[in-house]
Design an enzyme around this catalytic site. Structure first.
Site, PDB file in Angstrom:
ATOM      1  N   GLY A  57       0.958  -1.315   0.021  1.00  0.00           N
ATOM      2  CA  GLY A  57       0.015  -0.062   0.077  1.00  0.00           C
ATOM      3  C   GLY A  57       0.930   1.394   0.099  1.00  0.00           C
ATOM      4  O   GLY A  57       1.911   1.134   0.398  1.00  0.00           O
ATOM      5  N   GLN A  62       2.991  10.067   1.045  1.00  0.00           N
ATOM      6  CA  GLN A  62       4.318   9.511   0.995  1.00  0.00           C
ATOM      7  C   GLN A  62       5.249   9.604   0.015  1.00  0.00           C
ATOM      8  O   GLN A  62       6.392   9.497  -0.347  1.00  0.00           O
ATOM      9  CB  GLN A  62       4.096   7.872   1.176  1.00  0.00           C
ATOM     10  N   CYS A 102       6.129   0.281   7.904  1.00  0.00           N
ATOM     11  CA  CYS A 102       5.852   1.255   6.824  1.00  0.00           C
ATOM     12  C   CYS A 102       6.928   1.854   6.037  1.00  0.00           C
ATOM     13  O   CYS A 102       8.238   1.764   6.599  1.00  0.00           O
ATOM     14  CB  CYS A 102       5.327   2.558   7.580  1.00  0.00           C
ATOM     15  N   LEU A 103       6.854   2.060   4.745  1.00  0.00           N
ATOM     16  CA  LEU A 103       7.756   2.378   3.898  1.00  0.00           C
ATOM     17  C   LEU A 103       8.512   3.730   4.391  1.00  0.00           C
ATOM     18  O   LEU A 103       9.464   4.093   4.083  1.00  0.00           O
ATOM     19  CB  LEU A 103       7.608   2.590   2.435  1.00  0.00           C
ATOM     20  N   HIS A 148      -2.511   7.527   6.721  1.00  0.00           N
ATOM     21  CA  HIS A 148      -1.832   8.299   6.052  1.00  0.00           C
ATOM     22  C   HIS A 148      -2.274   9.593   5.641  1.00  0.00           C
ATOM     23  O   HIS A 148      -1.777  10.731   5.793  1.00  0.00           O
ATOM     24  CB  HIS A 148      -0.759   7.597   4.936  1.00  0.00           C
TER      25      HIS A 148
END
Length: 196
Positions: A57, A62, A102-103, A148
């Site tokens: 996702g 981001q 989480c990236l 987010h």
């Protein structure tokens, strides 16, 4: 109103994942009122970043773009999908735990409790209204990504000893992010000064 997706050559540059410490991750993203080529291109860039980083996702903030759009690829449930202005319409009271990462916060994985089933409404890239009933991993990923676009991160659910254990790592990521942002700001200021 200017479309934030048109920054950086048409769809944000989508060249790297924004990291913890950048203010864009803490702001409530703006609604998308017009689905145009810049939105479609942003979706493609987000998909590339998500896949390159082995994510399931990804949210527009981001990529540094403060818009309410997410991309989700949970193969056991659906093929990849882009959701515009997604919101959780309903959820059950049963909560389940799962280890999330989480990236935007590399190197941290922690147990988070979330509703096990949700109903999400959104619009797709063709402007069609969707209603998605989700459970399991898909429900988890949707909640994580919708957080987010609301300026919330999975580490906000941590407390006590768990949070204490990760604080040094979070501070290290934030310090590195702020250093990078300050260097970019200085570079932009120098470019403006030389070209004025």
């Amino acid at each position: 109103m200017e479309n934030p997706a048109e920054k950086g050559g048409g769809f944000g540059d989508c060249s790297s994942v924004v990291r913890y410490g950048d203010d864009v991750l803490r702001a409530r993203a703006e609604e998308i009122n017009n689905i145009d080529h810049s939105i479609v291109n942003l979706s493609l860039g987000m998909s590339r970043l998500m896949k390159a980083n082995k994510g399931v996702g990804f949210a527009a903030p981001q990529a540094g773009v403060p818009l309410r759009m997410i991309v989700v690829d949970v193969r056991d449930y659906f093929n990849e999908m882009t959701l515009i202005n997604p919101s959780i319409r309903d959820y059950n009271l049963e909560r389940t735990s799962y280890f999330e990462s989480c990236l935007s916060i590399p190197g941290i994985t922690a147990e988070v409790y979330r509703p096990s089933e949700i109903i999400v409404s959104a619009v797709d890239l063709n402007g069609r209204e969707l209603e998605i009933e989700a459970g399991g991993l898909l429900a988890r990923v949707l909640q994580h990504e919708i957080d987010h676009i609301d300026g919330k991160l999975f580490v906000d659910y941590l407390s006590g000893d768990c949070l204490k254990r990760y604080l040094p790592r979070l501070k290290k990521i934030e310090k590195k992010t702020l250093k990078k942002l300050n260097a970019e700001k200085k570079k932009n200021e120098n470019w403006i000064f030389r070209n004025s």
